[in-house]
Design a protein around this motif. Sequence first.
Motif, PDB file in Angstrom:
ATOM      1  N   SER A 133      37.351  29.703  28.277  1.00 20.46           N
ATOM      2  CA  SER A 133      36.823  30.787  27.502  1.00 20.46           C
ATOM      3  C   SER A 133      37.623  32.060  27.119  1.00 20.46           C
ATOM      4  N   ASN A 134      37.313  32.423  25.897  1.00 20.89           N
ATOM      5  CA  ASN A 134      38.386  33.348  25.283  1.00 20.89           C
ATOM      6  C   ASN A 134      37.424  34.261  24.283  1.00 20.89           C
ATOM      7  N   PRO A 135      36.567  34.782  24.642  1.00 24.76           N
ATOM      8  CA  PRO A 135      35.799  35.579  23.635  1.00 24.76           C
ATOM      9  C   PRO A 135      36.496  37.128  23.128  1.00 24.76           C
ATOM     10  N   TRP A 136      37.562  37.154  24.126  1.00 25.11           N
ATOM     11  CA  TRP A 136      38.512  38.355  23.787  1.00 25.11           C
ATOM     12  C   TRP A 136      39.629  38.305  22.876  1.00 25.11           C
ATOM     13  N   GLY A 137      39.699  37.022  22.378  1.00 27.38           N
ATOM     14  CA  GLY A 137      40.706  36.826  21.383  1.00 27.38           C
ATOM     15  C   GLY A 137      42.190  37.034  21.832  1.00 27.38           C
ATOM     16  N   LEU A 138      42.402  36.357  23.032  1.00 25.89           N
ATOM     17  CA  LEU A 138      43.801  36.492  23.531  1.00 25.89           C
ATOM     18  C   LEU A 138      44.378  35.416  23.290  1.00 25.89           C
ATOM     19  N   HIS A 139      45.766  35.400  23.233  1.00 24.93           N
ATOM     20  CA  HIS A 139      46.691  34.247  22.915  1.00 24.93           C
ATOM     21  C   HIS A 139      46.329  33.208  24.264  1.00 24.93           C
ATOM     22  N   PRO A 140      46.028  32.006  23.821  1.00 24.76           N
ATOM     23  CA  PRO A 140      45.964  31.007  24.849  1.00 24.76           C
ATOM     24  C   PRO A 140      46.761  31.006  26.175  1.00 24.76           C
ATOM     25  N   ARG A 141      47.972  31.419  26.115  1.00 25.34           N
ATOM     26  CA  ARG A 141      48.666  31.372  27.154  1.00 25.34           C
ATOM     27  C   ARG A 141      48.569  32.347  28.224  1.00 25.34           C
ATOM     28  N   PHE A 142      47.429  33.300  27.782  1.00 24.54           N
ATOM     29  CA  PHE A 142      47.205  34.317  28.648  1.00 24.54           C
ATOM     30  C   PHE A 142      45.679  33.849  29.622  1.00 24.54           C
ATOM     31  N   LEU A 143      45.172  32.728  29.409  1.00 19.23           N
ATOM     32  CA  LEU A 143      44.073  32.272  29.944  1.00 19.23           C
ATOM     33  C   LEU A 143      44.713  31.904  31.253  1.00 19.23           C
ATOM     34  N   PRO A 144      43.783  31.812  32.247  1.00 21.00           N
ATOM     35  CA  PRO A 144      44.044  31.141  33.677  1.00 21.00           C
ATOM     36  C   PRO A 144      44.772  29.873  33.654  1.00 21.00           C
ATOM     37  N   GLN A 145      45.795  29.651  34.219  1.00 17.69           N
ATOM     38  CA  GLN A 145      46.692  28.280  34.537  1.00 17.69           C
ATOM     39  C   GLN A 145      46.845  27.982  36.073  1.00 17.69           C
ATOM     40  N   ARG A 146      46.641  26.872  36.351  1.00 17.08           N
ATOM     41  CA  ARG A 146      47.585  26.606  37.653  1.00 17.08           C
ATOM     42  C   ARG A 146      48.848  26.028  37.651  1.00 17.08           C
ATOM     43  N   VAL A 147      49.828  26.563  37.816  1.00 17.19           N
ATOM     44  CA  VAL A 147      51.249  26.234  37.691  1.00 17.19           C
ATOM     45  C   VAL A 147      51.864  25.670  38.969  1.00 17.19           C
ATOM     46  N   GLU A 148      53.153  25.285  38.705  1.00 16.62           N
ATOM     47  CA  GLU A 148      53.922  25.231  40.034  1.00 16.62           C
ATOM     48  C   GLU A 148      54.825  26.186  40.308  1.00 16.62           C
ATOM     49  N   ALA A 149      54.765  26.668  41.791  1.00 18.44           N
ATOM     50  CA  ALA A 149      55.520  27.383  42.288  1.00 18.44           C
ATOM     51  C   ALA A 149      56.918  27.176  42.799  1.00 18.44           C
ATOM     52  N   ASN A 150      57.740  27.979  42.823  1.00 14.89           N
ATOM     53  CA  ASN A 150      59.172  27.611  43.334  1.00 14.89           C
ATOM     54  C   ASN A 150      59.026  27.457  44.892  1.00 14.89           C
ATOM     55  N   ASP A 151      59.828  26.948  45.293  1.00 20.56           N
ATOM     56  CA  ASP A 151      60.079  26.565  46.845  1.00 20.56           C
ATOM     57  C   ASP A 151      60.062  27.678  47.543  1.00 20.56           C
ATOM     58  N   GLY A 152      59.632  27.910  48.574  1.00 21.26           N
ATOM     59  CA  GLY A 152      59.812  29.264  49.597  1.00 21.26           C
ATOM     60  C   GLY A 152      59.258  30.249  49.293  1.00 21.26           C
ATOM     61  N   LEU A 153      58.065  30.436  48.366  1.00 21.67           N
ATOM     62  CA  LEU A 153      57.413  31.424  48.232  1.00 21.67           C
ATOM     63  C   LEU A 153      56.131  31.557  49.173  1.00 21.67           C
TER      64      LEU A 153
END
Length: 221
Positions: free
Chosen positions: A51-71
Amino acid sequence: MLTRRHFIQTSAALFSAPISSPLLADTWPTEAQKAAWDAEVTPPGYDPATSNPWGLHPRFLPQRVEANDGLVPGDIHVDAVARYIYHIEQRGTAMRYGVAIARGKLYEPGTYTIKRKVEWPHWQPTQNMIDRDPELYADVADGMEPGPKNALGSRALYLYVGDRDTYLRIHGTPHARSIGGRASSGCVRMVMAHINDLYPNVEIGSTAHLYSADDSVRTKT
């Protein structure tokens, strides 16, 4: 590429700040009013990833990503260069959202504790904000009641150092098109629908790391 000092690896593509002033409030929203406002700021058929009615660049939409170890699960990390906020999850993942950060030297890197959370907060500009731009804040110097046009938007996370309120916030914004830029007077801005998703997963006492540009990312040659 992200540095070791940065906090996240992507898994796929990859103050004067506002003061909340509940003591100045004339009204407190009911649960029904808050639910109605939540519906107002949430796109129909809302899908966080698309969902992007705000016209954001797609990279700013929520994504689940991999985190570095130890965080530490539950911690928040803000990348001042890429304009991302990460919320560390269990099992080595993080939710990533686009943000706007403060203009120029108003951005304040540091390590903070989230000691307060508010749904549909009240807001008042600081005296420094008023002094810098008195005409802009003339009509809101005494504060704003909650609602979709309030500067803190739908949710606010309050950043402290020890027992001192820094007046820095991670908050929703009625100016969603500012996401990805430098727009605020010190705070970290999010799309209201996005911070509504993040908010229930952030616990009081969590740590928020706001990184400087030097500590955020660098290009590996």
